[in-house]
Design a protein around this motif. Structure first.
Motif, PDB file in Angstrom:
ATOM      1  N   LYS A   1       0.837  -1.194   0.000  1.00 21.86           N
ATOM      2  CA  LYS A   1       0.000   0.000   0.000  1.00 21.86           C
ATOM      3  C   LYS A   1       0.878   1.253   0.000  1.00 21.86           C
ATOM      4  O   LYS A   1       1.925   1.287   0.629  1.00 21.86           O
ATOM      5  N   VAL A   2       0.424   2.281  -0.700  1.00 18.65           N
ATOM      6  CA  VAL A   2       1.082   3.583  -0.645  1.00 18.65           C
ATOM      7  C   VAL A   2       0.456   4.336   0.524  1.00 18.65           C
ATOM      8  O   VAL A   2      -0.754   4.531   0.571  1.00 18.65           O
ATOM      9  N   TYR A   3       1.290   4.706   1.476  1.00 16.16           N
ATOM     10  CA  TYR A   3       0.823   5.401   2.669  1.00 16.16           C
ATOM     11  C   TYR A   3       0.975   6.903   2.514  1.00 16.16           C
ATOM     12  O   TYR A   3       1.702   7.377   1.647  1.00 16.16           O
ATOM     13  N   GLY A   4       0.302   7.646   3.368  1.00 13.53           N
ATOM     14  CA  GLY A   4       0.502   9.081   3.453  1.00 13.53           C
ATOM     15  C   GLY A   4       1.359   9.375   4.672  1.00 13.53           C
ATOM     16  O   GLY A   4       1.203   8.748   5.713  1.00 13.53           O
ATOM     17  N   GLN A   5       2.278  10.310   4.517  1.00  9.94           N
ATOM     18  CA  GLN A   5       3.148  10.678   5.624  1.00  9.94           C
ATOM     19  C   GLN A   5       3.371  12.178   5.566  1.00  9.94           C
ATOM     20  O   GLN A   5       3.423  12.768   4.484  1.00  9.94           O
ATOM     21  N   SER A   6       3.508  12.791   6.730  1.00  6.40           N
ATOM     22  CA  SER A   6       3.714  14.234   6.795  1.00  6.40           C
ATOM     23  C   SER A   6       4.999  14.602   6.071  1.00  6.40           C
ATOM     24  O   SER A   6       6.051  14.024   6.298  1.00  6.40           O
ATOM     25  N   GLY A   7       4.898  15.583   5.199  1.00  2.00           N
ATOM     26  CA  GLY A   7       6.059  16.028   4.438  1.00  2.00           C
ATOM     27  C   GLY A   7       6.282  17.522   4.617  1.00  2.00           C
ATOM     28  O   GLY A   7       6.024  18.086   5.682  1.00  2.00           O
ATOM     29  N   TYR A   8       6.714  18.176   3.565  1.00  2.00           N
ATOM     30  CA  TYR A   8       7.014  19.599   3.579  1.00  2.00           C
ATOM     31  C   TYR A   8       5.786  20.392   4.022  1.00  2.00           C
ATOM     32  O   TYR A   8       4.696  20.204   3.499  1.00  2.00           O
ATOM     33  N   LYS A   9       5.965  21.258   4.994  1.00  2.00           N
ATOM     34  CA  LYS A   9       4.890  22.083   5.567  1.00  2.00           C
ATOM     35  C   LYS A   9       3.705  21.227   5.999  1.00  2.00           C
ATOM     36  O   LYS A   9       2.543  21.604   5.852  1.00  2.00           O
ATOM     37  N   TYR A  10       4.013  20.044   6.515  1.00  5.21           N
ATOM     38  CA  TYR A  10       3.014  19.113   7.059  1.00  5.21           C
ATOM     39  C   TYR A  10       2.002  18.634   6.023  1.00  5.21           C
ATOM     40  O   TYR A  10       0.941  18.139   6.374  1.00  5.21           O
ATOM     41  N   GLN A  11       2.314  18.792   4.750  1.00  2.00           N
ATOM     42  CA  GLN A  11       1.438  18.283   3.695  1.00  2.00           C
ATOM     43  C   GLN A  11       1.615  16.766   3.597  1.00  2.00           C
ATOM     44  O   GLN A  11       2.724  16.255   3.659  1.00  2.00           O
ATOM     45  N   GLU A  12       0.498  16.061   3.446  1.00  2.00           N
ATOM     46  CA  GLU A  12       0.579  14.610   3.305  1.00  2.00           C
ATOM     47  C   GLU A  12       1.303  14.268   2.002  1.00  2.00           C
ATOM     48  O   GLU A  12       1.016  14.834   0.946  1.00  2.00           O
ATOM     49  N   THR A  13       2.245  13.353   2.107  1.00  2.00           N
ATOM     50  CA  THR A  13       3.102  12.971   0.989  1.00  2.00           C
ATOM     51  C   THR A  13       2.997  11.462   0.766  1.00  2.00           C
ATOM     52  O   THR A  13       3.048  10.702   1.738  1.00  2.00           O
ATOM     53  N   PRO A  14       2.878  11.007  -0.470  1.00  2.05           N
ATOM     54  CA  PRO A  14       2.847   9.561  -0.722  1.00  2.05           C
ATOM     55  C   PRO A  14       4.150   8.914  -0.244  1.00  2.05           C
ATOM     56  O   PRO A  14       5.234   9.431  -0.483  1.00  2.05           O
ATOM     57  N   THR A  15       4.016   7.775   0.434  1.00  2.00           N
ATOM     58  CA  THR A  15       5.175   7.082   0.996  1.00  2.00           C
ATOM     59  C   THR A  15       5.073   5.598   0.696  1.00  2.00           C
ATOM     60  O   THR A  15       4.038   4.988   0.920  1.00  2.00           O
ATOM     61  N   ILE A  16       6.166   5.038   0.200  1.00  2.00           N
ATOM     62  CA  ILE A  16       6.231   3.604  -0.067  1.00  2.00           C
ATOM     63  C   ILE A  16       7.312   3.016   0.838  1.00  2.00           C
ATOM     64  O   ILE A  16       8.451   3.473   0.815  1.00  2.00           O
ATOM     65  N   MET A  17       6.934   2.041   1.648  1.00  2.00           N
ATOM     66  CA  MET A  17       7.898   1.378   2.527  1.00  2.00           C
ATOM     67  C   MET A  17       8.131  -0.043   2.023  1.00  2.00           C
ATOM     68  O   MET A  17       7.179  -0.803   1.855  1.00  2.00           O
ATOM     69  N   LEU A  18       9.382  -0.352   1.785  1.00  2.00           N
ATOM     70  CA  LEU A  18       9.752  -1.707   1.402  1.00  2.00           C
ATOM     71  C   LEU A  18      10.619  -2.274   2.510  1.00  2.00           C
ATOM     72  O   LEU A  18      11.647  -1.701   2.847  1.00  2.00           O
ATOM     73  N   LYS A  19      10.202  -3.379   3.089  1.00  2.00           N
ATOM     74  CA  LYS A  19      11.016  -4.019   4.117  1.00  2.00           C
ATOM     75  C   LYS A  19      10.696  -5.489   4.153  1.00  2.00           C
ATOM     76  O   LYS A  19       9.604  -5.921   3.788  1.00  2.00           O
ATOM     77  N   GLY A  20      11.666  -6.258   4.551  1.00  2.00           N
ATOM     78  CA  GLY A  20      11.474  -7.691   4.665  1.00  2.00           C
ATOM     79  C   GLY A  20      12.699  -8.458   4.212  1.00  2.00           C
ATOM     80  O   GLY A  20      13.536  -7.944   3.479  1.00  2.00           O
ATOM     81  N   LYS A  21      12.784  -9.681   4.681  1.00  2.00           N
ATOM     82  CA  LYS A  21      13.908 -10.554   4.309  1.00  2.00           C
ATOM     83  C   LYS A  21      13.935 -10.813   2.809  1.00  2.00           C
ATOM     84  O   LYS A  21      14.974 -11.125   2.245  1.00  2.00           O
ATOM     85  N   TRP A  22      12.801 -10.674   2.154  1.00  3.05           N
ATOM     86  CA  TRP A  22      12.734 -10.920   0.720  1.00  3.05           C
ATOM     87  C   TRP A  22      13.635  -9.961  -0.047  1.00  3.05           C
ATOM     88  O   TRP A  22      14.166 -10.316  -1.100  1.00  3.05           O
ATOM     89  N   LEU A  23      13.851  -8.738   0.500  1.00  2.53           N
ATOM     90  CA  LEU A  23      14.764  -7.797  -0.156  1.00  2.53           C
ATOM     91  C   LEU A  23      16.187  -8.362  -0.161  1.00  2.53           C
ATOM     92  O   LEU A  23      16.897  -8.285  -1.160  1.00  2.53           O
ATOM     93  N   GLU A  24      16.584  -8.919   0.975  1.00  2.00           N
ATOM     94  CA  GLU A  24      17.912  -9.517   1.076  1.00  2.00           C
ATOM     95  C   GLU A  24      18.036 -10.703   0.125  1.00  2.00           C
ATOM     96  O   GLU A  24      19.063 -10.897  -0.508  1.00  2.00           O
ATOM     97  N   GLU A  25      16.982 -11.480   0.028  1.00  2.00           N
ATOM     98  CA  GLU A  25      16.985 -12.628  -0.886  1.00  2.00           C
ATOM     99  C   GLU A  25      17.177 -12.185  -2.331  1.00  2.00           C
ATOM    100  O   GLU A  25      17.720 -12.923  -3.149  1.00  2.00           O
ATOM    101  N   LEU A  26      16.737 -10.968  -2.635  1.00  2.00           N
ATOM    102  CA  LEU A  26      16.895 -10.426  -3.990  1.00  2.00           C
ATOM    103  C   LEU A  26      18.226  -9.703  -4.178  1.00  2.00           C
ATOM    104  O   LEU A  26      18.498  -9.167  -5.243  1.00  2.00           O
TER     105      LEU A  26
END
Length: 112
Positions: free
Chosen positions: A21-46
């Motif tokens: 999912k693309v999340y919203g996160q506070s960005g410049y001047k507290y404006q909601e900014t699209p955020t993509i988080m990638l984490k997991g052992k699968w990254l290491e596997e790649l």
């Protein structure tokens, strides 16, 4: 690499497909900014390990993430340079310390 090998590699890569999912996160001047988080052992596997540098390109509406070997090489060269300079400074410091101690012994009445 044969066509069969290529096809098998594509199947392996497709098996690693993730839906996130693309999340919203506070960005410049507290404006909601699209955020993509990638984490997991699968990254290491790649092949993406902690501390690696990556490049992200947008191609035909897709984000393409690849290792950034050029930036990694620059950072490694910088680290090597800093290590050499720190050793040289340590050597100069030790020599200066010996010189000052010798001077203090030679001039016992001097106030330091």
């Amino acid at each position: 690499m044969t066509i069969n090998d290529n096809h098998e590699m594509e199947e392996i890569i497709m098996a690693k497909k993730r839906s996130i999912k693309v999340y919203g996160q506070s960005g410049y001047k507290y404006q909601e900014t699209p955020t993509i988080m990638l984490k997991g052992k699968w990254l290491e596997e790649l092949g993406f390990k902690i501390g690696d540098y990556i490049s992200i390109a947008c191609e035909d509406g897709r984000l393409v993430i690849t290792p950034d070997a050029e930036r990694a090489a620059v950072k490694a060269a910088e680290a090597e340079y800093m290590e050499r300079e720190m050793k040289a400074l340590q050597k100069r410091y030790e020599a200066e310390k010996v010189k000052i101690r010798a001077q203090m012994v030679a001039e016992p009445g001097a106030r330091w």
